[in-house]
Motif scaffolding. Structure first.
Motif, PDB file in Angstrom:
ATOM      1  N   PRO A  56       0.819  -1.214   0.000  1.00 31.61           N
ATOM      2  CA  PRO A  56       0.000   0.000   0.000  1.00 31.61           C
ATOM      3  C   PRO A  56       0.853   1.265   0.000  1.00 31.61           C
ATOM      4  CG  PRO A  56      -0.809  -1.599   1.595  1.00 31.61           C
ATOM      5  CD  PRO A  56       0.512  -2.123   1.105  1.00 31.61           C
ATOM      6  N   ASN A  57       0.346   2.298  -0.628  1.00 30.83           N
ATOM      7  CA  ASN A  57       1.014   3.594  -0.680  1.00 30.83           C
ATOM      8  C   ASN A  57       2.391   3.477  -1.340  1.00 30.83           C
ATOM      9  OD1 ASN A  57       1.075   6.366  -0.262  1.00 30.83           O
ATOM     10  ND2 ASN A  57       2.163   6.183   1.685  1.00 30.83           N
ATOM     11  N   SER A  58       2.476   2.696  -2.397  1.00 30.08           N
ATOM     12  CA  SER A  58       3.734   2.561  -3.115  1.00 30.08           C
ATOM     13  C   SER A  58       3.503   2.745  -4.609  1.00 30.08           C
ATOM     14  CB  SER A  58       4.383   1.198  -2.845  1.00 30.08           C
ATOM     15  OG  SER A  58       3.606   0.164  -3.390  1.00 30.08           O
ATOM     16  N   ARG A  59       4.582   3.023  -5.325  1.00 30.66           N
ATOM     17  CA  ARG A  59       4.502   3.235  -6.764  1.00 30.66           C
ATOM     18  C   ARG A  59       5.552   2.383  -7.466  1.00 30.66           C
ATOM     19  NH1 ARG A  59       5.517   9.310  -5.678  1.00 30.66           N
ATOM     20  NH2 ARG A  59       6.042   8.352  -3.678  1.00 30.66           N
ATOM     21  N   THR A  60       5.312   2.106  -8.739  1.00 34.64           N
ATOM     22  CA  THR A  60       6.258   1.317  -9.527  1.00 34.64           C
ATOM     23  C   THR A  60       7.208   2.249 -10.275  1.00 34.64           C
ATOM     24  OG1 THR A  60       4.662  -0.476  -9.820  1.00 34.64           O
ATOM     25  CG2 THR A  60       6.489  -0.369 -11.384  1.00 34.64           C
ATOM     26  N   VAL A  61       8.481   1.886 -10.305  1.00 33.90           N
ATOM     27  CA  VAL A  61       9.514   2.654 -10.987  1.00 33.90           C
ATOM     28  C   VAL A  61      10.127   1.753 -12.060  1.00 33.90           C
ATOM     29  CG1 VAL A  61      11.664   3.950 -10.725  1.00 33.90           C
ATOM     30  CG2 VAL A  61       9.988   3.907  -8.858  1.00 33.90           C
ATOM     31  N   ALA A  62      10.347   2.268 -13.251  1.00 33.70           N
ATOM     32  CA  ALA A  62      10.903   1.460 -14.338  1.00 33.70           C
ATOM     33  C   ALA A  62      11.952   2.250 -15.097  1.00 33.70           C
ATOM     34  CB  ALA A  62       9.796   1.000 -15.290  1.00 33.70           C
ATOM     35  N   GLY A 160       8.214   3.052  -2.017  1.00 31.36           N
ATOM     36  CA  GLY A 160       7.246   2.983  -0.927  1.00 31.36           C
ATOM     37  C   GLY A 160       7.124   4.281  -0.157  1.00 31.36           C
ATOM     38  N   GLY A 161       6.031   4.405   0.579  1.00 30.26           N
ATOM     39  CA  GLY A 161       5.852   5.561   1.449  1.00 30.26           C
ATOM     40  C   GLY A 161       5.373   6.799   0.727  1.00 30.26           C
ATOM     41  N   SER A 162       5.181   7.863   1.496  1.00 33.23           N
ATOM     42  CA  SER A 162       4.583   9.083   0.953  1.00 33.23           C
ATOM     43  C   SER A 162       5.603  10.144   0.571  1.00 33.23           C
ATOM     44  CB  SER A 162       3.615   9.680   1.988  1.00 33.23           C
ATOM     45  OG  SER A 162       4.301   9.954   3.208  1.00 33.23           O
ATOM     46  N   ARG A 163       6.862   9.941   0.907  1.00 29.09           N
ATOM     47  CA  ARG A 163       7.861  10.929   0.517  1.00 29.09           C
ATOM     48  C   ARG A 163       7.963  11.005  -1.010  1.00 29.09           C
ATOM     49  NH1 ARG A 163      11.662  12.819   4.223  1.00 29.09           N
ATOM     50  NH2 ARG A 163      11.519  11.912   6.323  1.00 29.09           N
TER      51      ARG A 163
END
Length: 332
Positions: A56-62, A160-163
């Motif tokens: 949760p609260n994470s994004r994918t980086v490619a 991950g996280g909100s930063r």
């Protein structure tokens, strides 16, 4: 980046000990099996890899990057394992530079028919070794015949996280410039290889050659930097001045480096004496160390050291003066 001095000449000649069957003899499927045996993953082998759902609260980086034989590596200088390791580090460094954690890699290979299967297996072994250091996996890829050896790696990471991610445009005057890793070692290693070849480089300079053929990056430093307040980050792939100029330009700031904090290491100085070269050229324009370069308002994160300050302006200086060398690697 000193990679421009590597010239491709004629057909790739593989070392004699790779005398087993070639890609042309065994075909695509057997070669893919060899790659999967060397870099096993339960996610590899289907039409596409299905990764675990991000937390949760994470994004994918490619990101993706290529290595072309004769331009980024030489078969006579590097083992296939080293080439595989290098391919992963240069891609995973870009994931780390965003403050993210690498979780998977994809490998695409274009190779001549006479390429030994064992050579490709060695590349996969090197990839498996490096991704394992990050608890990541090689989860798929592609293979095709081509006139030249080309490796293309796509790296996938999790933020991950909100930063916020560590983009190039968030450096601000008053912040520190910090770095994790060595600077100038890869370029010094390349210069030694160009002069002596792999077998004749004096043994004491092996760490410099290793830094070029198989660079390393301590896993997790990008995540640590982001967690402790870093603002902007990149990796030293094209040259220290070039890469910091990118941050300066994108952020609308200047960067002033402290010469005492980036001075060439003693081993680099010895190599420069041997080759009658200027070690500062390797430090300032060498690149391919994949050292992390970041800005932060606080103290250097764990594993980082301070090398300068973000100032008002629009360029990179050293002790307030124009750098002796300001160029670096360009693709064309």
């Amino acid at each position: 980046m000193n990679r421009k001095s590597i010239e491709r000449v004629g057909v790739t000649i593989f070392p004699a000990h790779y005398s087993g069957p070639t890609l042309g003899e065994v075909g695509e499927h057997r070669t893919i099996e060899a790659i999967m045996e060397a870099a096993p993953s339960s996610r590899n082998g289907d039409d596409a890899a299905v990764l675990n759902h991000a937390s949760p609260n994470s994004r994918t980086v490619a990101t993706t990057d290529m290595l072309v034989e004769g331009r980024h590596f030489k078969v006579g200088w590097s083992t296939p394992e080293e080439i595989g390791q290098k391919a992963i580090v240069q891609n995973f460094a870009d994931i780390e530079a965003m403050g993210a954690r690498p979780i998977a890699a994809l490998l695409a290979v274009s190779a001549p028919r006479h390429t030994p299967v064992d050579w490709v297996r060695g590349v996969a072994t090197g990839i498996h070794q490096r991704v394992g250091e990050y608890s990541a996996e090689l989860v798929g890829g592609d293979l095709t015949e081509g006139d030249q050896l080309v490796l293309s790696v796509t790296a996938i990471g999790s933020l991950g996280g909100s930063r916020p991610e560590l983009t190039l445009d968030r450096a601000r005057p008053g912040q520190r410039v910090v770095t994790h890793g060595r600077i100038g070692w890869s370029a010094a290693g390349l210069a030694l290889l160009e002069r002596y070849g792999r077998e004749q480089v004096p043994e004491k300079f092996t760490p410099l050659v290793d830094a070029h053929c198989a660079p390393r990056l301590n896993p997790g430093r990008g995540v640590v930097a982001r967690a402790t307040g870093a603002t902007a980050m990149t990796d030293n792939s094209d040259g220290l001045i070039v890469d910091l100029n990118t941050i300066a330009s994108r952020s609308g700031v200047g960067i002033d480096l402290h010469s005492a904090d980036i001075c060439p290491a003693p081993l680099i100085m010895e190599a420069a004496d041997l080759l009658d070269a200027d070690p500062w050229k390797w430090v300032l324009s060498g690149g391919e160390d994949h050292t992390l370069l970041a800005t932060t308002a606080g103290d250097p994160p764990s594993g980082f050291r301070s090398i300068g300050r973000v100032v008002r302006g629009e360029r990179v200086t050293i002790d307030g003066e124009e750098p002796r060398y300001g160029h670096g690697w360009v693709s064309f």
